[in-house]
Design an enzyme around this catalytic site. Structure first.
Site, PDB file in Angstrom:
ATOM      1  CB  SER A  62      -0.866   0.007   1.254  1.00 43.23           C
ATOM      2  OG  SER A  62      -0.024   0.208   2.376  1.00 43.23           O
ATOM      3  CE  LYS A  63      -1.608   6.691  -2.745  1.00 51.78           C
ATOM      4  NZ  LYS A  63      -2.698   7.601  -2.766  1.00 51.78           N
TER       5      LYS A  63
END
Ligand code: GLU
Length: 465
Positions: free
Chosen positions: A242-243
Site C-alpha cells: 500500500s502507499k
C-alpha cells in the site's frame, strides 16, 4: 534475430504508474527484448469515469523515465469499442453468445439466493435457451457468452503452472452491456488477439480473468496467448503493498532521487532471480530474463535494499551524468560555474549518498550563500574555543602559495601538531565553517573545490560573527 514474440503492457489510466505496474512493464519489456520481439502498449481506458489524460501522461512519462520504450503507437482500448461490438455480434451469430433480458431485480434475486445458500453468486442461465421473442417489450438486453457448463477450463501458466477451473463454477459472463458498451473482459481478448500478443505477463490478480478470457478466445476460435501471472508485490511486513509501504508513483521515486537504472535493477529482482546475482546491467538482465525463474510467492518491497542499490549506482555513475540527473530533479537551472564545481566535487560527494536528494544535500556547501546558515550540529562544533582555533589557522592558510587539497591538508596537520591538537579539533570546526554541516565530503577536497577566496571568506565569516 526478430521473432514473433509480442508482449504488451496494458495499464488502466486511473492513477499514476505505481511500482507494481512498473515491474509488470519491465518484465514485459525484458521478455520482448530477450526474444527479439516487440512490446506493445495498450491504454485500458474503457472506464470513462476514472480514466484521465493526466494519468495517461504520468504512465507514459514514468515508462520513459524508467527507460522502458514500447513498439509502435499506444493502442487506446476505448477507441476500439466498435471492433469489440463486432466480436460480440460474431459470437451471437455463431451461437456462442445470446441475448439476456434478465432484469436488475432478477439478478438481485439471484445474488440473494446465492448468499442465502452460502455459494458464490452466479447468473443462472435463464436466457440461454429462451427465444428473444419472449423478451418483455422495450427491454434492452445484454449479450452473454454461452460458456461451457461441463468439463474444465485450464491455463498452463508459466509462473503458476497448470491452473484449472470447473466450468460449472464459471457463469455466462456479460460481453456487451445493455447500453451497447463492451465489457473489459471482451475488450482485453479482442485487443490481445488483434495486436498479435503471444505472451501475456501481468499480476496474478488477473488469474481468474484468464479463465474467463480463455473461454472467450475459444468461442471466437482464436488461440489463447501464453500466460504468466506474476505474484503481487507485498510490503516488508508481508501485507499487500500500500502507499504506506512505498507503493508510490514512479515519478515519486524520481523526485526522491532514485536513478532509473537502479530502480530497474531493484524491480527486476522483485520476484525474479538469477542465481544469487543482485546487480544487473540492462544487457545482463535482457540476456538472463526468463519466466521460469519468477517465484510463486509474493516479493517483498524493501526500501533499504533499494537505497543501497541506488547508492551503488550513484557511486558507479559518471560525475557529469550525476549532475545531469540532479538537474532533472531541481527546478532551477544549474549555472555553468556551479556545474563545474559540482563535477569537481562529485568524487567526494557520491561516496556517501544513497539518493540524488542526499547528493544534492551534501552539495549544499557548494551552493550556499555567505554567511552560511549552520545547522545545529555545525553550530555545536563552533564554540568559543573552536572559533579561537579557526582564528589562528586562517593566517597559516592565507600564507599558502599553492591552494590544493594536498597543500591545505599538510598545512592543517602541521598547525594541529604545533598547537598540540588532534586533527579533528581543528578539522571539525573547519568543516562546520566551510560547509554549514557536521558531516561533509572530505574536508580538503571541499577546500579545493571552493577555492582559496571563498574558503577563507567563509572561515572569516565565522570568527567575526
Ligand atoms: N488494465 C489491467 C490493469 O491495469 C491489466 C489487464 C491485463 O494486463 O490484462 O490491471
Amino acid at each position: 534475430m526478430p521473432s514473433n514474440v509480442v508482449t504488451r503492457f496494458a495499464p488502466s489510466p486511473t492513477g499514476y504508474l505505481h511500482i507494481g505496474g512498473a515491474r509488470t512493464a519491465l518484465f514485459n519489456w525484458l521478455y520482448a527484448r530477450r526474444f527479439g520481439g516487440r512490446m506493445l502498449l495498450r491504454i485500458e481506458d474503457t472506464d470513462r469515469e476514472r480514466s484521465t489524460q493526466g494519468a495517461i501522461d504520468a504512465i507514459l512519462d514514468g515508462m520513459s523515465w524508467l527507460g522502458l520504450d514500447w513498439d509502435g503507437e499506444p493502442v487506446h482500448q476505448f477507441a476500439r469499442a466498435d471492433r469489440h461490438r463486432e466480436a460480440a455480434e460474431t459470437l451471437l451469430g455463431s451461437g456462442h453468445a445470446y441475448r439476456c433480458f434478465a432484469t436488475a431485480e432478477e439478478l438481485q434475486q439471484m445474488r440473494e439466493t446465492a448468499r442465502a445458500e452460502g455459494r458464490a453468486p452466479r447468473y443462472d442461465g435463464r436466457w440461454r435457451d429462451r427465444d428473444p421473442s419472449e423478451a418483455p417489450a422495450g427491454a434492452k438486453p445484454v449479450i452473454r457468452l454461452r460458456a461451457p457448463t461441463e468439463g474444465e477450463t485450464a491455463i498452463d501458466d508459466a509462473v503458476q503452472g497448470r491452473v484449472t477451473w470447473q466450468n460449472r463454477d464459471l457463469d455466462d459472463l456479460v460481453l456487451l452491456r445493455s447500453d451497447g458498451n463492451p465489457t473489459y473482459m471482451l475488450a482485453v481478448v479482442v485487443d490481445d488477439h488483434d495486436m498479435g500478443v503471444t505472451q501475456v505477463i501481468r499480476g496474478d490478480d488477473h488469474l481468474t480473468n484468464a479463465a474467463r478470457q480463455a473461454q472467450i478466445y475459444k468461442a471466437l476460435g482464436w488461440d489463447v496467448p501464453a500466460m504468466a501471472h506474476i505474484p503481487l508485490i507485498h510490503g516488508a511486513d508481508g501485507a499487500k503493498l500500500s502507499k504506506r509501504h512505498g507503493a508510490l508513483g514512479v515519478e515519486a521515486y524520481r523526485d526522491l532521487g532514485y536513478l532509473p537504472a537502479a530502480l530497474r535493477n531493484y524491480l527486476v529482482r522483485l520476484g525474479w532471480s538469477h542465481g544469487d546475482q543482485e546487480v544487473f546491467s540492462t544487457d545482463e538482465m535482457v540476456a538472463a530474463f526468463d519466466l521460469k525463474a519468477i517465484g510463486r510467492s509474493p516479493a517483498r518491497f524493501d526500501f533499504a535494499k533499494l537505497e543501497n542499490l541506488n547508492g551503488r549506482y550513484i557511486r558507479e555513475s559518471d560525475d557529469t551524468a550525476l549532475v545531469d540527473a540532479i538537474q532533472r530533479i531541481v527546478p532551477e537551472p544549474i549555472t555553468p560555474k556551479l556545474r563545474e564545481n559540482l563535477v569537481a566535487a562529485m568524487p567526494g560527494l557520491k561516496e556517501r549518498a544513497k539518493t540524488l536528494v542526499e547528493l544534492l544535500d551534501s552539495a549544499y556547501y557548494l551552493t550556499a550563500a555567505r554567511p552560511l546558515a549552520l545547522d545545529d550540529k555545525a553550530k555545536g562544533l563552533l564554540g568559543d574555543d573552536a572559533k579561537t582555533r579557526l582564528g589562528l589557522v586562517i593566517p597559516a592558510l592565507e600564507a599558502l602559495e599553492e591552494w590544493s587539497a594536498t597543500a591545505t591538508e599538510a598545512e592543517v596537520r602541521k598547525f594541529a601538531e604545533a598547537q598540540g591538537l588532534k586533527l579533528g579539533q581543528i578539522a571539525q570546526p573547519l568543516r562546520a565553517a566551510l560547509t554549514g554541516r557536521a558531516t561533509s565530503p572530505p574536508l580538503f577536497d571541499v577546500m579545493a573545490v571552493l577555492g582559496r577566496e571563498e574558503s577563507l571568506a567563509r572561515l572569516r565569516d565565522q570568527i567575526t560573527q
